[in-house]
Scaffold this motif. Structure first.
Motif, PDB file in Angstrom:
ATOM      1  N   HIS A  26     -31.571 -17.456   9.989  1.00 19.88           N
ATOM      2  CA  HIS A  26     -31.335 -18.745  10.154  1.00 19.88           C
ATOM      3  C   HIS A  26     -32.531 -19.444   9.624  1.00 19.88           C
ATOM      4  O   HIS A  26     -32.216 -20.764   9.218  1.00 19.88           O
ATOM      5  CB  HIS A  26     -31.349 -19.013  11.766  1.00 19.88           C
ATOM      6  N   GLN A  27     -33.780 -18.950   9.260  1.00 14.48           N
ATOM      7  CA  GLN A  27     -34.636 -19.640   8.459  1.00 14.48           C
ATOM      8  C   GLN A  27     -34.512 -20.168   7.059  1.00 14.48           C
ATOM      9  O   GLN A  27     -34.550 -21.406   6.789  1.00 14.48           O
ATOM     10  CB  GLN A  27     -35.905 -18.765   8.393  1.00 14.48           C
ATOM     11  N   ARG A  29     -31.363 -20.425   6.193  1.00 18.20           N
ATOM     12  CA  ARG A  29     -30.127 -21.384   6.571  1.00 18.20           C
ATOM     13  C   ARG A  29     -30.933 -22.825   6.715  1.00 18.20           C
ATOM     14  O   ARG A  29     -30.388 -23.661   6.116  1.00 18.20           O
ATOM     15  CB  ARG A  29     -29.180 -21.000   7.675  1.00 18.20           C
ATOM     16  N   ARG A  30     -31.784 -22.863   7.628  1.00 19.17           N
ATOM     17  CA  ARG A  30     -32.377 -24.108   7.810  1.00 19.17           C
ATOM     18  C   ARG A  30     -32.949 -24.598   6.656  1.00 19.17           C
ATOM     19  O   ARG A  30     -32.870 -26.091   6.179  1.00 19.17           O
ATOM     20  CB  ARG A  30     -33.495 -24.011   8.867  1.00 19.17           C
ATOM     21  N   ASP A  44     -20.645 -33.059   5.360  1.00 21.11           N
ATOM     22  CA  ASP A  44     -19.549 -31.976   5.494  1.00 21.11           C
ATOM     23  C   ASP A  44     -19.736 -31.290   4.288  1.00 21.11           C
ATOM     24  O   ASP A  44     -19.748 -29.914   4.272  1.00 21.11           O
ATOM     25  CB  ASP A  44     -18.162 -32.444   5.235  1.00 21.11           C
ATOM     26  N   SER A  47     -22.600 -28.732   5.613  1.00 17.10           N
ATOM     27  CA  SER A  47     -22.031 -27.718   6.330  1.00 17.10           C
ATOM     28  C   SER A  47     -21.144 -26.546   5.847  1.00 17.10           C
ATOM     29  O   SER A  47     -21.472 -25.482   6.113  1.00 17.10           O
ATOM     30  CB  SER A  47     -21.627 -28.324   7.740  1.00 17.10           C
ATOM     31  N   ASP A  48     -20.450 -26.912   4.737  1.00 15.31           N
ATOM     32  CA  ASP A  48     -19.532 -25.996   3.904  1.00 15.31           C
ATOM     33  C   ASP A  48     -20.451 -24.995   3.197  1.00 15.31           C
ATOM     34  O   ASP A  48     -20.521 -24.031   3.204  1.00 15.31           O
ATOM     35  CB  ASP A  48     -18.826 -26.832   3.184  1.00 15.31           C
ATOM     36  N   VAL A  50     -23.691 -24.414   3.351  1.00 13.28           N
ATOM     37  CA  VAL A  50     -24.564 -23.726   4.436  1.00 13.28           C
ATOM     38  C   VAL A  50     -24.134 -22.506   5.007  1.00 13.28           C
ATOM     39  O   VAL A  50     -24.385 -21.631   5.058  1.00 13.28           O
ATOM     40  CB  VAL A  50     -25.478 -24.486   5.538  1.00 13.28           C
ATOM     41  N   LEU A  51     -22.760 -22.946   5.657  1.00  9.21           N
ATOM     42  CA  LEU A  51     -21.921 -21.773   6.185  1.00  9.21           C
ATOM     43  C   LEU A  51     -21.469 -20.668   5.119  1.00  9.21           C
ATOM     44  O   LEU A  51     -21.613 -19.485   5.246  1.00  9.21           O
ATOM     45  CB  LEU A  51     -20.578 -22.315   6.731  1.00  9.21           C
ATOM     46  N   TYR A  54     -24.530 -18.670   4.357  1.00  8.62           N
ATOM     47  CA  TYR A  54     -25.123 -17.932   5.435  1.00  8.62           C
ATOM     48  C   TYR A  54     -24.056 -16.462   5.375  1.00  8.62           C
ATOM     49  O   TYR A  54     -24.414 -15.499   5.690  1.00  8.62           O
ATOM     50  CB  TYR A  54     -24.768 -18.396   6.639  1.00  8.62           C
ATOM     51  N   GLU A  55     -22.735 -16.827   5.037  1.00 12.92           N
ATOM     52  CA  GLU A  55     -21.623 -15.704   5.181  1.00 12.92           C
ATOM     53  C   GLU A  55     -22.109 -14.742   3.994  1.00 12.92           C
ATOM     54  O   GLU A  55     -21.994 -13.505   4.291  1.00 12.92           O
ATOM     55  CB  GLU A  55     -20.458 -16.090   4.884  1.00 12.92           C
ATOM     56  N   ALA A  58     -24.986 -12.808   5.228  1.00 16.40           N
ATOM     57  CA  ALA A  58     -24.748 -11.837   6.218  1.00 16.40           C
ATOM     58  C   ALA A  58     -24.137 -10.828   5.747  1.00 16.40           C
ATOM     59  O   ALA A  58     -24.380  -9.414   6.083  1.00 16.40           O
ATOM     60  CB  ALA A  58     -23.846 -12.595   7.458  1.00 16.40           C
ATOM     61  N   GLY A 109     -15.673 -12.733   6.458  1.00 15.14           N
ATOM     62  CA  GLY A 109     -16.821 -13.553   5.784  1.00 15.14           C
ATOM     63  C   GLY A 109     -16.176 -13.952   4.316  1.00 15.14           C
ATOM     64  O   GLY A 109     -16.422 -15.132   3.897  1.00 15.14           O
ATOM     65  N   LEU A 112     -13.741 -16.664   4.501  1.00 13.94           N
ATOM     66  CA  LEU A 112     -14.250 -17.927   4.856  1.00 13.94           C
ATOM     67  C   LEU A 112     -15.223 -18.567   3.509  1.00 13.94           C
ATOM     68  O   LEU A 112     -14.905 -19.639   3.250  1.00 13.94           O
ATOM     69  CB  LEU A 112     -15.381 -17.606   5.939  1.00 13.94           C
ATOM     70  N   LEU A 116     -14.106 -22.029   1.794  1.00 13.82           N
ATOM     71  CA  LEU A 116     -14.956 -23.327   1.791  1.00 13.82           C
ATOM     72  C   LEU A 116     -15.091 -23.852   0.511  1.00 13.82           C
ATOM     73  O   LEU A 116     -15.327 -25.149   0.460  1.00 13.82           O
ATOM     74  CB  LEU A 116     -16.199 -22.706   2.519  1.00 13.82           C
TER      75      LEU A 116
END
Lengths: 138, 140
Positions: A26-27, A29-30, A44, A47-48, A50-51, A54-55, A58, A109, A112, A116
């Protein structure tokens, strides 16, 4: 070990390195969201982007370093003002576990990531895996 | 050398800081409100809350998952929603998901789950009883 950060002064690049553990993501990601926000990207797109990142991260945490500790994630983001694109790459130095055979409830993941952005590329080698995701700046 | 890590970026910030969960029983129905971020670190508490809600609900009353306050939803959370959806079907308990923000709707739509889950615009709509007369008559 803390997140190691190094970028250019103009702010068109972001480089972060961190241990491949879940509670560090999350660090990262931020930091990516803050960087994209400073670039002035649309909410928008941020957020795409960053998601998707993140995936990819992960996946590294869950699949890349299954047999050894101390694995790293490199997160690199870069804006190309001529092409009006932003590219985020997530790199690890392990080997992804092969996906389990048969149907699984996990494993959303990668769909996704590809959903995106149409421009997502996964390059695997014996030395690691890189996921590169490019988004149009709007 | 100090080995303490404190401050806003404290790596010790745990799942409890990222996701809050509150369950409310309403007759046989259960409303669970999620607020914060659903990522790898919050899956365990999310699964616990989903299991508790499914156990507490009395069929045919629904379990309502209010994701209005969720600002980030990663694929691990999507998997938990799908598994809860399947467990609910096994208990004849309707599972309804309240989602309004892009942070939740976007990953649901991109992965096709928006067509599988029962999405509602608000908790009131999610608690509404099903339309009368649509149940099949039992065969005699």
């Amino acid at each position: 070990m803390d997140v190691v950060s190094e970028g250019d002064t103009a702010g068109t690049e972001l480089r972060l390195r961190a241990p491949a553990v879940a509670d560090r993501l999350h660090q990262l990601r931020r930091a990516l969201a803050d960087w994209a926000c400073r670039l002035g990207l649309a909410a928008d797109t941020i957020s795409d982007l960053v998601l998707g990142a993140y995936e990819a991260m992960a996946n590294v945490v869950e699949h890349a370093y299954h047999d050894r500790a101390g694995g790293l994630i490199d997160l690199y983001a870069h804006a190309d003002s001529a092409r009006r694109t932003v590219t985020v790459t997530v790199t690890d130095y392990g080997r992804w576990r092969p996906p389990p055979a048969g149907p699984t409830r996990r494993g959303r993941g990668l769909p996704l990531i590809h959903g995106l952005t149409k421009n997502a590329k996964i390059s695997a080698s014996p030395h690691g895996t890189t996921v590169a995701m490019t988004y149009q700046m709007v | 050398m100090a080995d303490e890590h404190r401050g806003a970026d404290s790596p010790s910030a745990g799942p409890a800081d990222l996701l809050s969960i509150a369950q409310e029983n309403r007759g046989g129905a259960v409303v669970v409100r999620f607020a914060g971020e659903i990522d790898l670190t919050s899956l365990r508490s999310m699964r616990g809350a989903l299991d508790a809600a499914l156990t507490a609900a009395t069929a045919p009353h629904p379990v309502v998952l209010d994701l209005t306050g969720v600002g980030f939803l990663a694929s691990g959370g999507l998997a938990e929603l799908v598994m809860a959806h399947e467990r609910a079907a096994g208990r004849d308990t309707p599972l309804r998901v309240v989602a309004t923000g892009r942070a939740v709707l976007r990953p649901l739509e991109v992965t096709g789950l928006a067509a599988i889950l029962d999405l509602r615009p608000d908790v009131t709509a999610a608690l509404a009883p099903p339309v009368e007369g649509v149940r099949d008559q039992p065969a005699r």
